[in-house]
Design an enzyme around this catalytic site. Sequence first.
Site, PDB file in Angstrom:
ATOM      1  N   GLU A 104       0.859  -1.173   0.000  1.00 34.72           N
ATOM      2  CA  GLU A 104       0.000   0.000   0.000  1.00 34.72           C
ATOM      3  C   GLU A 104       0.905   1.235   0.000  1.00 34.72           C
ATOM      4  O   GLU A 104       1.809   1.339   0.833  1.00 34.72           O
ATOM      5  CB  GLU A 104      -0.891   0.008   1.236  1.00 34.72           C
ATOM      6  CG  GLU A 104      -1.806  -1.192   1.345  1.00 34.72           C
ATOM      7  CD  GLU A 104      -2.536  -1.233   2.677  1.00 34.72           C
ATOM      8  OE1 GLU A 104      -3.389  -0.354   2.902  1.00 34.72           O
ATOM      9  OE2 GLU A 104      -2.232  -2.128   3.477  1.00 34.72           O
ATOM     10  N   ARG A 148       6.328 -13.286   9.027  1.00 34.64           N
ATOM     11  CA  ARG A 148       6.950 -12.006   8.701  1.00 34.64           C
ATOM     12  C   ARG A 148       8.344 -11.951   9.327  1.00 34.64           C
ATOM     13  O   ARG A 148       8.702 -12.768  10.178  1.00 34.64           O
ATOM     14  CB  ARG A 148       6.086 -10.856   9.196  1.00 34.64           C
ATOM     15  CG  ARG A 148       5.963 -10.778  10.708  1.00 34.64           C
ATOM     16  CD  ARG A 148       4.891  -9.779  11.130  1.00 34.64           C
ATOM     17  NE  ARG A 148       5.140  -8.468  10.579  1.00 34.64           N
ATOM     18  CZ  ARG A 148       4.236  -7.488  10.593  1.00 34.64           C
ATOM     19  NH1 ARG A 148       3.036  -7.700  11.111  1.00 34.64           N
ATOM     20  NH2 ARG A 148       4.531  -6.303  10.088  1.00 34.64           N
ATOM     21  N   LYS A 168       5.202   0.580  11.449  1.00 33.87           N
ATOM     22  CA  LYS A 168       5.069   1.829  10.700  1.00 33.87           C
ATOM     23  C   LYS A 168       4.835   3.002  11.642  1.00 33.87           C
ATOM     24  O   LYS A 168       5.379   4.099  11.443  1.00 33.87           O
ATOM     25  CB  LYS A 168       3.933   1.694   9.695  1.00 33.87           C
ATOM     26  CG  LYS A 168       3.880   2.808   8.669  1.00 33.87           C
ATOM     27  CD  LYS A 168       2.812   2.520   7.626  1.00 33.87           C
ATOM     28  CE  LYS A 168       3.157   1.315   6.794  1.00 33.87           C
ATOM     29  NZ  LYS A 168       2.182   1.081   5.702  1.00 33.87           N
TER      30      LYS A 168
END
Length: 856
Positions: free
Chosen positions: A79, A330, A340
Amino acid sequence: MVKFSSKSLALVLLSSYNLSANGFAYAPNFITKTIQETTGKEPVGLLEIPPKEGEEVKEEESEPIEISNVPITTRFPPEPNGYLHLGHAKAVSFNFAVARMFAPDGRCHMRLDDTNPSKENQEYIDSILEDVRWIQKNTEPFSIAEPALDKKEDEGPWFGKVHKTSDSFQLIYDCAKALIENGDAYVDSLSAEEMKEYRGTLTEPGKDSPYRTRTVEENLDLFEKMKNGECAEGEHIVRAKIDMASPNVNMRDPALFRIKHESHPCTGDEWCIYPMYDFSHPIQDSVEGITHSLCTLEFEDHRPFYDWTLDKLLPTGLIQARPRQIEFSRLNLKYTVLSKRKLIQLVEEKVVSGWDDPRMPTLSGMRRRGCPPEALRLFCERVGISKADSFIDVGDLENCIRETMDDTSMRAFAILKPLKVTITNWQGSSLEEFEVPRHPKKEEMGDRTVPFGKHLYIEREDFFDLEGPEGEANGGRKPKGFKRLLPNDKVRLKYAYVIHCDEVIRDENGEPIELKCTLLPETRAGVTPEGMKRVKGIIQWVEANTAIKCKINQYDRLFKTEEPGKATGNFLDDVNPDSLEVLDDCLIEPSVAMDTLGMLAKIRNNEKEDSNDKIYHSELAYQFERMGYFALDPETTSGKPVFNRVVTLRDTWAVPEQKKAENTNQRNRGNKQSTNNNGAVLEDVRRVAVKAGTILEAGPHPDAETLIVCKVDTGDDEPRTVVAGVGGKIPAEDLVNKKIACVTNLKPAKMRGIESTAMLLAASDGGEGADEKVELLNIPESVPNGELLSFDGKESIEPDEMMKSKGALKAFDRFKACLRVTSDGEAAFVQDGSEFKMNSSGGTIKVDSLKDVVIQ
């Protein structure tokens, strides 16, 4: 189907598959196995790794899907609402790697999942595309013919154009409309607070919205009004009609479309309703022909909605392909934050200088620091792919950087904290020039010219002032192991001469500011005259008048603890105050300044050509000898270069001194060696002293053709005699001045009448007699003699003083039995299927050509 453990998902290094541009290949894992078994397509470049004895074998559930005539197609779909970081590096690398594994027609798409205009902008789009181009730089292009591209910005390592979810907004709208028409979706008018209340909890089911019973006509009418901008934000939302009592909260009537009166970076003001990511994702995967949608584990609970969407839409004919979502763990790194939110906080609170601060784990930060993209790909491949969460030490990444840069970086002299040296017996002001290699093992890199003259600079820490304040603080003794320059003592200037320190000039505080030294002319270029004791210390230097001033940023880890914030709840409490040291008055040899000017010109020319293959300042990188690996920074000007330290020569964070002492004390108390679950000995590797040395002399044994007698400098007061069984395998003359690895704490043994006080390590292909091929382990030239070599993942402790007892000798035998050269030509300690690579301050230890052989 076999499901491998995380350890058995280690990197497999291959020679059978041409991956010269890509470096390494992934080990087989549950994803490649699933693709293989459900499609019948064979992956290329993978080797079978059997599970360890006693390991549980699990079957991975998989159903065949009919795509035998469809190319395996993956995608990387970020994104565009932030900068990519190291976690994304794993996803990029693996998606591209899987596509290449299923050659010749595998392909990987680049997609921007741009469904939220509130957080997305062109800056993020540009940075993401740049980062993906960079991390895949110099990799093999896809072997199938790519479609022609209309726009220059679509060019990249991916297959075809850059895909955007926004390109399919009309189709996604039509899909939502079809679901409404079929009674599978509705327009809800609950407020955000009411929706949360109706949603239920993890332990309590939700309840149906009162608007769930609206007729198809009512829903279509409201959806049209939403699309036409007649409704306010938050007034309505389109939801799937599934099951509000589902134990999976993601299936409790998830949202499909919401109202946002905001301009989109790509579609402008064309739309005021935007699809939700979970809804648009399977549709866009299908539209692009993605066969395998590889996601991280947080999307595992979202997969039922992914499949539900496909099940409902395929019969409508709006989409045709059925992709499969598979999740993997991950990347989690110690001493690092990848959230983030936390990265934004670091930038906004000015803990760092920006998103590309070289201490940041963003790809732009790693690139500016000087990390080669090959090193990131190597790291991701070594981490491997599994379903098990793992917490990787950032030291593993740093080792991959060292390994890559050791092979690719030119060598040069840099003085970070200069101390002036005047050669008192140098005649006149003329300069002498030395032609020295840019890389000790890469002749193709050529030579560089290093000037030498009356006035020089050396590194301040290479002189220990016994007669000054630091000598007084140390009780008038030199530091343990110090082999550089002392007052009234000698040191060798690398490639040049031995000098003797005659006088120390001090400032008002007693600190040395200049050394008056005498040069020994007969010692030029490494020569030790007959009758003169060999000088052990070797240091770097620059000539004062030709050296160029530069700025050096000494970067270190941004956080000082493995899990920032774990102790206090605030990750900023664990910021490392020493993560940056700025040195403004460093000196570099003139060849580096010339290279810098050439790189600046190359970058300017590249920008004029509007090349899609961007050149970065950090591509000019060096090993500044004995100091670390450094790369050029964009702040560089033609008048003053700026270099960033990428990584130190060795891992300075590996084992705290206190832990080393505890390990030593434990062994001294007679505690038995620790074992793993299989009872295998773990500590043998730490008891053996494998040290770097240089062969000074070599000749045949007078009584045995198969033996060669060597004199080896291993950093001790006197050279050791080593009798090696390489006679007839390696010419004696080829051994002289060769850097080698040898075991120095074995009990001396007589070899046909000559006592050998160390054991030389060499790789052997196992042949007999004249057919045996033997190669010595290659120790980087920068490694000082006497350095204790180590193994990845094995904490260094003080080895046994002498391995005399039967128990100690058995420990050595077990250690030796585990020494091998891996399939990529690197020396390693191999145990229980795991490889622990042999390391030095100059990088990993390799051999010239042998692979998959023993070390004797």
